[in-house]
Design an enzyme around this catalytic site. Structure first.
Site, PDB file in Angstrom:
ATOM      1  N   HIS A  27       8.398  -1.325   4.376  1.00 30.95           N
ATOM      2  CA  HIS A  27       7.118  -2.149   4.395  1.00 30.95           C
ATOM      3  C   HIS A  27       7.157  -2.855   2.716  1.00 30.95           C
ATOM      4  O   HIS A  27       7.621  -2.080   1.957  1.00 30.95           O
ATOM      5  CB  HIS A  27       6.027  -1.297   4.714  1.00 30.95           C
ATOM      6  CG  HIS A  27       5.831  -1.418   6.150  1.00 30.95           C
ATOM      7  ND1 HIS A  27       5.599  -2.277   7.111  1.00 30.95           N
ATOM      8  CD2 HIS A  27       5.829   0.028   6.622  1.00 30.95           C
ATOM      9  CE1 HIS A  27       5.602  -1.807   8.270  1.00 30.95           C
ATOM     10  NE2 HIS A  27       5.777  -0.306   8.036  1.00 30.95           N
ATOM     11  N   CYS A  41      10.042  -2.037  10.527  1.00 36.52           N
ATOM     12  CA  CYS A  41       9.402  -0.758  11.259  1.00 36.52           C
ATOM     13  C   CYS A  41       9.323  -0.764  12.895  1.00 36.52           C
ATOM     14  O   CYS A  41      10.307  -0.663  13.305  1.00 36.52           O
ATOM     15  CB  CYS A  41       8.217  -0.410  10.554  1.00 36.52           C
ATOM     16  SG  CYS A  41       7.353   1.194  10.696  1.00 36.52           S
TER      17      CYS A  41
END
Length: 485
Positions: free
Chosen positions: A431, A333
């Protein structure tokens, strides 16, 4: 209408979140429909909900303990700190704006109707709602317009049980002090107390429990021993990462730099649980370990600020040396965004509008935007075809030549991430990859390490069951249910 009970604390990190999770599983095991609720939370460790919103990780864990899907209504106000810009304010799962701490005080009166709306909706789905407070019940400086503790309890008439932490010392003063400073109308809502994180012979604190009960008039509901297996559950706060190495055992070393605004750090819990992995969180002031086989740049709530902090620590130099030694790098991310050639923030999402140079380890560019992608995802990693599952939670789009070597392929055909030509540097947005046993095993094999037989999600379930049994043994559940209104 369901019954309600609010668990507040004498301070932060006294164990409120974990206790609500344990009670949720214990009461669910009794056949009750349980719903967790936290009016206002502050955490950069967030979870995606079934509606495609986000809530605090602790409420998602509590929902799992109650064997139900996480919902926006379980945490209607989430504050996500992002450095000098203050906090991003998420309301009923969606970003509503950002504000500094003092500015946020003026938001509270207009947020209360939405908090009450979520609470009312959630109440319709449960036999009992377990409400968690935030910080300390005795923060009288923040009492005006409070929506997190006594302000909310008074608004809905919730009976309150106070939790205190004996491990940090001064537990009698914590409880009696709260009794001394609370407004009389707030005080009337407090019905009992629990002393948490006890170590040693419980009989030595019999007189302490009696003293607090006598001074306050509150029911003593339990003296709860320290729950050592708590480290197996996702944590809400990054405080526990400050100690550096997460374990001292041998095995393949994986390093994670502790960025000031690290987010979604429970990504690393499955690696911490792997017996063949030595996971090292590198604190500021320390170099990235030279013997690491993999360096993971974690998610960040303030990517540009954390990139500057990364350079200020000299970690970019350590990372270049790591790659020269043949080590691997993974960016997740915000960490993925840092690995590219540039990060642009034309709308001022994280602070003043502008553009900064990235680490240049991937031939990609990122533009931050106001639209946040929030969704569960699954598919196969590339090019090995190993299955993965996880979630997306990011504001920004990354494009460039290295995206032609994607890291992941979603079940709907979308591609995610980028890889360098030599295969040593990978970036991706998803994630939770390491929670998937097959995907974690694939990464360990890339590091020439043998994956264990660990079934991570099953371990989380076993730990929640153990936590529930711990609560049943040491808390008077019958009295708690009597107090619930």
């Amino acid at each position: 209408m369901s019954r309600i009970l609010m668990i507040q604390g004498t301070g932060s990190d006294v164990g409120k979140s974990l206790m609500v999770a344990g009670l949720a599983r214990a009461l669910t095991n009794k056949g009750l429909r349980v719903a967790p609720f936290k009016p206002q939370n502050m955490s950069n460790n967030a979870a995606v909900t079934q509606e495609g919103g986000e809530i605090g990780r602790a409420q998602a864990l509590q929902a799992r303990a109650a064997r139900r899907a996480p919902s926006n209504d379980m945490n209607p106000v989430l504050l996500k700190p992002q450095g000098a810009s203050g906090s991003q304010i998420v309301v009923q799962g969606r970003v509503a704006g950002q504000a500094l701490a003092r500015e946020y005080q003026s938001w509270k009166p207009r947020l209360m109707p939405q908090v009450l709306e979520s609470f009312s909706s959630l109440r319709e789905t449960a036999d009992i709602v377990l409400i968690e407070g935030a910080g300390s019940a005795a923060e009288i400086n923040l009492r005006a317009h409070d929506i997190a503790n006594m302000g909310f309890a008074r608004a809905v008439g919730a009976p309150v049980v106070l939790v205190a932490d004996i491990d940090r010392g001064g537990v009698i003063a914590q409880l009696v002090g709260c009794h001394a400073v609370l407004d009389p109308e707030d005080l009337a809502l407090v019905r009992g107390f629990i002393v948490n994180k006890f170590r040693g012979d419980p009989s030595l604190f019999d007189s302490g429990m009696g003293f607090v009960a006598e001074r306050t008039g509150w029911r003593p509901l339990g003296l709860v021993p320290f729950f050592s297996e708590a480290s197996r559950l996702p944590a809400e706060d990054a405080f526990g990462l400050q100690g550096g190495s997460a374990n001292e055992r041998g095995g393949v070393k994986i390093a994670v730099p502790l960025l000031p605004n690290i987010s979604n750090f429970d990504d690393f819990d499955p690696l911490k649980a792997e017996p063949g992995v030595a996971l090292a969180f590198t604190p500021p002031g320390a170099p990235l370990p030279a013997d690491a086989r993999l360096v993971i740049l974690p998610g960040s709530k303030a990517t540009i600020a954390d990139l500057a902090a990364f350079r200020a620590e000299g970690w970019h130099i350590d990372l270049a040396a790591h790659l020269r030694r043949g080590g691997r790098v993974l960016g997740v991310c915000g960490g993925f965004q840092m690995l590219g050639r540039s990060i642009a923030d034309p709308s001022g999402v994280e602070g003043p509008p502008g553009e900064v140079e990235g680490l240049g380890l991937l031939d990609v560019e990122t533009v931050l935007g106001r639209e946040k992608r929030l969704q569960f995802s699954h598919g196969e990693s590339q090019p090995d075809g190993e299955p993965f599952s996880g979630y997306e939670m990011h504001m920004g789009e990354t494009i460039g030549p290295d995206c032609n070597r994607p890291a992941l392929k979603f079940a709907d055909g979308r591609l995610d991430g980028a890889c360098s030509a030599d295969g040593l540097v990978t970036g991706l947005y998803v994630h939770g990859l390491f929670s998937h046993d097959a995907q974690r095993g694939a990464w360990l094999r890339r590091l020439e390490a043998a994956p264990s037989a660990l079934l991570y999600e099953a371990q989380v379930e076993q730990t929640l069951d153990a936590l529930a049994e711990h609560c049943v043994r040491h808390i008077d559940i019958g009295q708690l249910l009597e107090l619930a209104r």
